[in-house]
Design a protein around this motif. Structure first.
Motif, PDB file in Angstrom:
ATOM      1  N   GLU A  59       0.859  -1.185   0.000  1.00  0.00           N
ATOM      2  CA  GLU A  59       0.000   0.000   0.000  1.00  0.00           C
ATOM      3  C   GLU A  59       0.889   1.226   0.000  1.00  0.00           C
ATOM      4  O   GLU A  59       1.805   1.340   0.821  1.00  0.00           O
ATOM      5  CB  GLU A  59      -0.928   0.021   1.219  1.00  0.00           C
ATOM      6  CG  GLU A  59      -1.778   1.308   1.255  1.00  0.00           C
ATOM      7  CD  GLU A  59      -2.792   1.361   2.396  1.00  0.00           C
ATOM      8  OE1 GLU A  59      -2.800   0.453   3.256  1.00  0.00           O
ATOM      9  OE2 GLU A  59      -3.586   2.340   2.415  1.00  0.00           O
ATOM     10  N   LEU A 119      -7.650   6.744  -2.451  1.00  0.00           N
ATOM     11  CA  LEU A 119      -8.303   7.879  -3.111  1.00  0.00           C
ATOM     12  C   LEU A 119      -9.068   8.677  -2.066  1.00  0.00           C
ATOM     13  O   LEU A 119      -9.688   8.110  -1.170  1.00  0.00           O
ATOM     14  CB  LEU A 119      -9.287   7.390  -4.178  1.00  0.00           C
ATOM     15  CG  LEU A 119      -8.735   6.585  -5.350  1.00  0.00           C
ATOM     16  CD1 LEU A 119      -9.856   6.307  -6.354  1.00  0.00           C
ATOM     17  CD2 LEU A 119      -7.591   7.326  -6.047  1.00  0.00           C
ATOM     18  N   GLU A 150      -7.974   2.123  -3.311  1.00  0.00           N
ATOM     19  CA  GLU A 150      -8.682   1.961  -2.033  1.00  0.00           C
ATOM     20  C   GLU A 150      -9.651   3.119  -1.867  1.00  0.00           C
ATOM     21  O   GLU A 150      -9.249   4.280  -1.877  1.00  0.00           O
ATOM     22  CB  GLU A 150      -7.681   1.944  -0.866  1.00  0.00           C
ATOM     23  CG  GLU A 150      -6.756   0.747  -0.895  1.00  0.00           C
ATOM     24  CD  GLU A 150      -5.946   0.583   0.397  1.00  0.00           C
ATOM     25  OE1 GLU A 150      -6.157   1.360   1.344  1.00  0.00           O
ATOM     26  OE2 GLU A 150      -5.102  -0.327   0.429  1.00  0.00           O
ATOM     27  N   PHE A 207      -7.381  -4.679  16.256  1.00  0.00           N
ATOM     28  CA  PHE A 207      -6.752  -4.426  17.561  1.00  0.00           C
ATOM     29  C   PHE A 207      -7.466  -5.195  18.675  1.00  0.00           C
ATOM     30  O   PHE A 207      -6.859  -5.553  19.672  1.00  0.00           O
ATOM     31  CB  PHE A 207      -6.799  -2.929  17.917  1.00  0.00           C
ATOM     32  CG  PHE A 207      -5.883  -2.061  17.086  1.00  0.00           C
ATOM     33  CD1 PHE A 207      -4.804  -2.603  16.393  1.00  0.00           C
ATOM     34  CD2 PHE A 207      -6.104  -0.689  16.998  1.00  0.00           C
ATOM     35  CE1 PHE A 207      -3.959  -1.793  15.633  1.00  0.00           C
ATOM     36  CE2 PHE A 207      -5.266   0.130  16.242  1.00  0.00           C
ATOM     37  CZ  PHE A 207      -4.202  -0.431  15.559  1.00  0.00           C
ATOM     38  N   GLU A 236      -6.030  -4.992   8.266  1.00  0.00           N
ATOM     39  CA  GLU A 236      -5.013  -3.959   8.494  1.00  0.00           C
ATOM     40  C   GLU A 236      -4.756  -3.818   9.993  1.00  0.00           C
ATOM     41  O   GLU A 236      -5.575  -4.241  10.810  1.00  0.00           O
ATOM     42  CB  GLU A 236      -5.411  -2.622   7.855  1.00  0.00           C
ATOM     43  CG  GLU A 236      -6.675  -1.995   8.386  1.00  0.00           C
ATOM     44  CD  GLU A 236      -6.967  -0.591   7.815  1.00  0.00           C
ATOM     45  OE1 GLU A 236      -6.623  -0.310   6.654  1.00  0.00           O
ATOM     46  OE2 GLU A 236      -7.573   0.202   8.549  1.00  0.00           O
ATOM     47  N   GLU A 239      -0.728  -6.345  14.609  1.00  0.00           N
ATOM     48  CA  GLU A 239       0.449  -5.969  15.406  1.00  0.00           C
ATOM     49  C   GLU A 239       1.046  -7.138  16.172  1.00  0.00           C
ATOM     50  O   GLU A 239       2.208  -7.087  16.562  1.00  0.00           O
ATOM     51  CB  GLU A 239       0.089  -4.838  16.379  1.00  0.00           C
ATOM     52  CG  GLU A 239      -0.252  -3.521  15.687  1.00  0.00           C
ATOM     53  CD  GLU A 239      -0.402  -2.351  16.643  1.00  0.00           C
ATOM     54  OE1 GLU A 239      -0.481  -2.587  17.864  1.00  0.00           O
ATOM     55  OE2 GLU A 239      -0.434  -1.204  16.157  1.00  0.00           O
ATOM     56  N   GLY A 257       0.435  -4.859   8.605  1.00  0.00           N
ATOM     57  CA  GLY A 257       0.521  -4.266   9.936  1.00  0.00           C
ATOM     58  C   GLY A 257       1.935  -4.264  10.485  1.00  0.00           C
ATOM     59  O   GLY A 257       2.850  -4.854   9.903  1.00  0.00           O
TER      60      GLY A 257
END
Ligand code: C2E
Ligand code: MG
Ligand code: MG
Ligand code: MG
Length: 286
Positions: A59, A119, A150, A207, A236, A239, A257
């Motif tokens: 990305e 975008l 995106e 998360f 996305e 972590e 991530g």
């Protein structure tokens, strides 16, 4: 005494406001110059197949190399650019640079990657978007299958218009991704009216998947439903190892991530993910 305090507080408050306004005005002036002088840079964050560990795409995420303030993240200037009519030239630069960079990687012999660009709403509503993308692909020589846009759920709310634009992008062969999914008000049933390839689950859900049962259920449901609708799912904000294991178990297609990597400048991405030496890499994958 109380009156005095109030007065002092008031004057502190106004001078803060004035400082804020001055800063904003300066930044706006700087941003105009930045557009002319192309003071922007793209960092690239790997999108990885969690089962093989292989990088499938990147990305592109914009940063502003400000002459005195240093490298500024998008949160610091995208909103300002939207409010001042600067988002279109900036957005065009992003598309051009991402396509050109992806073509350079391919020409250097790296295994082909898809590059995703974000975008903005205004950009999505601009009448020359599709033509610009088509021309840019032609100019840079990048095959359309290696470009993904995106957009957010919000941009798909204008039904007829969005359908028209997305169908044209699809015809060209550009991939379509719904960013930050779950934070808006649309459903997958609604989005299924559009030619969508990828759903990106917003990081706020990712998360929470380990510690919050409802978030885990939501993510499971999104993945199952998206797969039934022939869409791929990208998580996305991955972590931790625990989040990754959960997503692998739920058949999530791609992950992105800090567990793997933050967005990286071109040279670092090449060193860390494209194996530094493109020709050697090509030999290895034979
Ligand atoms: P986004 O498109 O949802 O991009 C993901 C953001 O999450 C990126 O922040 C990325 O660095 C961050 N991120 C990725 N993995 C993790 C993680 O594991 N943990 C945490 N805490 N964060 C993670 P970034 O680069 O600051 O970009 C913020 C937003 O700015 C983007 O959100 C996107 O909406 C916007 N943006 C970035 N580049 C562009 C651009 O070229 N054009 C436009 N219109 N918007 C852009
Ligand atoms: Mg994005
Ligand atoms: Mg996102
Ligand atoms: Mg976003």
């Amino acid at each position: 005494e109380a009156k005095n305090q109030g007065k002092n507080r008031y004057s502190v408050y106004t001078s803060d406001l004035l400082e804020g306004a001055k800063d904003e005005y300066r930044l706006e002036t700087d941003l105009r110059k930045a557009v002319e002088q192309e003071e922007f840079v793209l960092h690239y964050q790997p999108q990885i197949n969690p089962r093989t560990g292989k990088i499938i795409g990147v990305e592109a995420l914009i940063r502003w190399q400000h002459p005195t303030l240093g490298l500024l993240p998008p949160d610091k200037f995208i909103k300002l650019a939207e409010d001042n009519g600067l988002i279109n030239p900036i957005g065009k630069w992003v598309i051009k640079e991402a396509c050109a960079q992806n073509k350079r990687w391919q020409d250097a012999g790296y295994p082909p990657l898809k590059v995703s660009v974000n975008l903005s709403t205004q950009q999505f509503l601009t009448s020359d978007l599709v033509t610009y993308m088509e021309n840019t692909l032609e100019k840079t020589g990048l095959d359309s299958q290696y470009l993904v846009v995106e957009i957010t759920e919000y941009m798909a709310m204008e039904y007829e218009y969005s359908l028209k634009v997305l169908k044209k992008l699809k015809e060209i062969g550009i991939g379509i991704s719904i960013d930050d999914f779950g934070t808006g008000y649309s459903s997958l049933a609604y989005l299924n009216n559009f030619p969508i390839d990828y759903i990106k689950i917003d990081k706020s859900f990712v998360f929470e998947i380990i510690n919050d049962q409802p978030s885990a259920y939501i993510v499971k449901a999104i993945i199952t439903l998206a797969h039934n609708l022939q869409m791929q799912v990208i998580a996305e904000g991955v972590e931790t190892e625990e989040q990754l294991d959960f997503l692998i178990n739920q058949q999530c297609d791609l992950v992105q991530g800090f567990h793997f990597s933050k967005p990286l400048p071109v040279d670092e991405l090449e060193r860390s993910y494209l194996n530094g030496n493109p020709n050697e890499k090509r030999e290895n994958t034979k």
